[in-house]
Design a protein around this motif. Structure first.
Motif, mmCIF file in Angstrom:
data_model
loop_
_atom_site.group_PDB
_atom_site.id
_atom_site.type_symbol
_atom_site.label_atom_id
_atom_site.label_comp_id
_atom_site.label_asym_id
_atom_site.label_seq_id
_atom_site.Cartn_x
_atom_site.Cartn_y
_atom_site.Cartn_z
ATOM 1 N N GLY A 18 0.820 -1.212 0.000
ATOM 2 C CA GLY A 18 0.000 0.000 0.000
ATOM 3 C C GLY A 18 0.850 1.257 0.000
ATOM 4 O O GLY A 18 0.532 2.238 -0.681
ATOM 5 N N LEU A 19 1.952 1.230 0.749
ATOM 6 C CA LEU A 19 2.843 2.385 0.780
ATOM 7 C C LEU A 19 3.529 2.565 -0.572
ATOM 8 O O LEU A 19 3.650 3.691 -1.067
ATOM 9 N N GLU A 20 3.940 1.461 -1.173
ATOM 10 C CA GLU A 20 4.569 1.534 -2.495
ATOM 11 C C GLU A 20 3.589 2.066 -3.544
ATOM 12 O O GLU A 20 3.974 2.840 -4.418
ATOM 13 N N ALA A 21 2.327 1.661 -3.465
ATOM 14 C CA ALA A 21 1.311 2.156 -4.401
ATOM 15 C C ALA A 21 1.133 3.669 -4.236
ATOM 16 O O ALA A 21 1.021 4.403 -5.235
ATOM 17 N N GLN A 22 1.114 4.139 -2.998
ATOM 18 C CA GLN A 22 1.000 5.579 -2.760
ATOM 19 C C GLN A 22 2.205 6.319 -3.337
ATOM 20 O O GLN A 22 2.063 7.355 -3.993
ATOM 21 N N ARG A 23 3.402 5.781 -3.080
ATOM 22 C CA ARG A 23 4.628 6.408 -3.620
ATOM 23 C C ARG A 23 4.569 6.475 -5.149
ATOM 24 O O ARG A 23 4.926 7.490 -5.739
ATOM 25 N N ARG A 24 4.125 5.381 -5.759
ATOM 26 C CA ARG A 24 4.028 5.339 -7.223
ATOM 27 C C ARG A 24 3.083 6.424 -7.726
ATOM 28 O O ARG A 24 3.405 7.161 -8.660
ATOM 29 N N ASP A 25 1.915 6.555 -7.082
ATOM 30 C CA ASP A 25 0.936 7.562 -7.494
ATOM 31 C C ASP A 25 1.468 8.984 -7.278
ATOM 32 O O ASP A 25 1.230 9.873 -8.105
ATOM 33 N N LEU A 26 2.169 9.191 -6.182
ATOM 34 C CA LEU A 26 2.719 10.519 -5.898
ATOM 35 C C LEU A 26 3.831 10.870 -6.886
ATOM 36 O O LEU A 26 3.927 12.012 -7.347
ATOM 37 N N ASP A 27 4.663 9.889 -7.225
ATOM 38 C CA ASP A 27 5.707 10.112 -8.238
ATOM 39 C C ASP A 27 5.069 10.438 -9.591
ATOM 40 O O ASP A 27 5.505 11.360 -10.286
ATOM 41 N N ALA A 28 4.032 9.690 -9.954
ATOM 42 C CA ALA A 28 3.345 9.915 -11.234
ATOM 43 C C ALA A 28 2.692 11.293 -11.280
ATOM 44 O O ALA A 28 2.572 11.891 -12.355
ATOM 45 N N ALA A 29 2.298 11.814 -10.116
ATOM 46 C CA ALA A 29 1.681 13.149 -10.052
ATOM 47 C C ALA A 29 2.721 14.252 -10.161
ATOM 48 O O ALA A 29 2.362 15.422 -10.274
ATOM 49 N N GLY A 30 4.000 13.876 -10.105
ATOM 50 C CA GLY A 30 5.067 14.861 -10.265
ATOM 51 C C GLY A 30 5.652 15.398 -8.978
ATOM 52 O O GLY A 30 6.298 16.452 -8.987
ATOM 53 N N CYS A 31 5.474 14.685 -7.882
ATOM 54 C CA CYS A 31 6.029 15.156 -6.608
ATOM 55 C C CYS A 31 7.556 15.124 -6.658
ATOM 56 O O CYS A 31 8.160 14.103 -6.975
ATOM 57 N N GLY A 32 8.152 16.251 -6.295
ATOM 58 C CA GLY A 32 9.610 16.352 -6.271
ATOM 59 C C GLY A 32 10.210 15.741 -5.026
ATOM 60 O O GLY A 32 11.389 15.371 -5.007
ATOM 61 N N LYS A 33 9.420 15.647 -3.970
ATOM 62 C CA LYS A 33 9.868 15.049 -2.709
ATOM 63 C C LYS A 33 8.667 14.342 -2.094
ATOM 64 O O LYS A 33 7.550 14.852 -2.141
ATOM 65 N N VAL A 34 8.918 13.160 -1.527
ATOM 66 C CA VAL A 34 7.853 12.387 -0.891
ATOM 67 C C VAL A 34 8.278 12.006 0.522
ATOM 68 O O VAL A 34 9.368 11.473 0.727
ATOM 69 N N PHE A 35 7.410 12.281 1.474
ATOM 70 C CA PHE A 35 7.607 11.884 2.864
ATOM 71 C C PHE A 35 6.697 10.684 3.098
ATOM 72 O O PHE A 35 5.492 10.769 2.850
ATOM 73 N N ALA A 36 7.261 9.565 3.565
ATOM 74 C CA ALA A 36 6.468 8.347 3.755
ATOM 75 C C ALA A 36 6.769 7.746 5.120
ATOM 76 O O ALA A 36 7.900 7.843 5.619
ATOM 77 N N GLU A 37 5.754 7.098 5.704
ATOM 78 C CA GLU A 37 5.960 6.475 7.010
ATOM 79 C C GLU A 37 4.949 5.366 7.270
ATOM 80 O O GLU A 37 3.887 5.328 6.667
ATOM 81 N N HIS A 38 5.335 4.476 8.183
ATOM 82 C CA HIS A 38 4.457 3.421 8.702
ATOM 83 C C HIS A 38 4.097 3.838 10.121
ATOM 84 O O HIS A 38 4.907 3.718 11.025
#
Length: 190
Positions: free
Chosen positions: A16-36
């Motif tokens: 689920g976290l990887e799917a979110q990262r993929r979607d955020l990257d596809a949206a053009g995010c220059g930086k992504v903050f992720a956590e569990h």
């Protein structure tokens, strides 16, 4: 700059976290903050993301429930972002992208935030009902008391002169549990 935030409640939800990262990257995010981390836990990466964004940036999330605990909490975050001149964009609201920089986006966000909070409250209600039913049937025993199982080790370390903080870290329990175990034996914590 588009800044992404992704969250899952447990480490078991890596996909689920990887799917979110993929979607955020596809949206053009220059930086992504992720956590569990649980939505009720301390969310350090969210705090860092909110501190990182600057005027003109947009914080991007995939779903409202990844960001806020309730509708009120969501609007507190939006208020803080507004004060910094930062927008909020939600990618997955029924196939639509919602951006708080427009009045229509704010209206849609309010409506969907209410639905998200309602959905969470219904899930918690069903969970409580399920636990009550399991208890009535004698099938629910609750969480195993981990701190009490470590009482001997706690008392040994206390006798050796360790502080409550040192004991808690060594044994892997909370300081409050250390105090309860030691005081339960009639000893005094220093």
């Amino acid at each position: 700059m588009l800044v992404g935030y992704a969250r899952t409640s447990t480490t078991e939800q890596e996909a689920g976290l990887e799917a979110q990262r993929r979607d955020l990257d596809a949206a053009g995010c220059g930086k992504v903050f992720a956590e569990h981390v649980s939505s009720v836990g301390e969310r350090d990466r969210l705090r860092q993301a909110l501190e990182f964004v600057r005027e003109g940036d947009t914080l991007v999330i995939t779903k409202i429930d990844r960001l806020a605990r309730s509708t009120i909490h969501l609007w507190e975050i939006v208020r803080d972002l507004d004060a910094k001149g930062v927008g909020l964009r939600v990618l997955n609201l029924g196939g639509e992208v919602v951006d708080t920089k427009s009045a229509t986006g704010r209206l849609i966000l309010t409506i969907f935030a209410g639905f998200a909070q309602f959905e969470r409250e219904m899930m918690l209600e069903r969970q409580r009902e399920g636990i009550a039913k399991a208890k009535a049937e004698g099938k629910y025993l609750g969480r195993k008391p981990t701190a009490r199982a470590k009482s001997e080790e706690v008392l040994k370390l206390h006798r050796e002169g360790k502080t409550p903080t040192e004991i808690a870290a060594a044994v892997g329990i909370g300081r409050g549990s250390v105090y309860r175990i030691v005081q339960g034996q009639g000893a005094v914590m220093g």
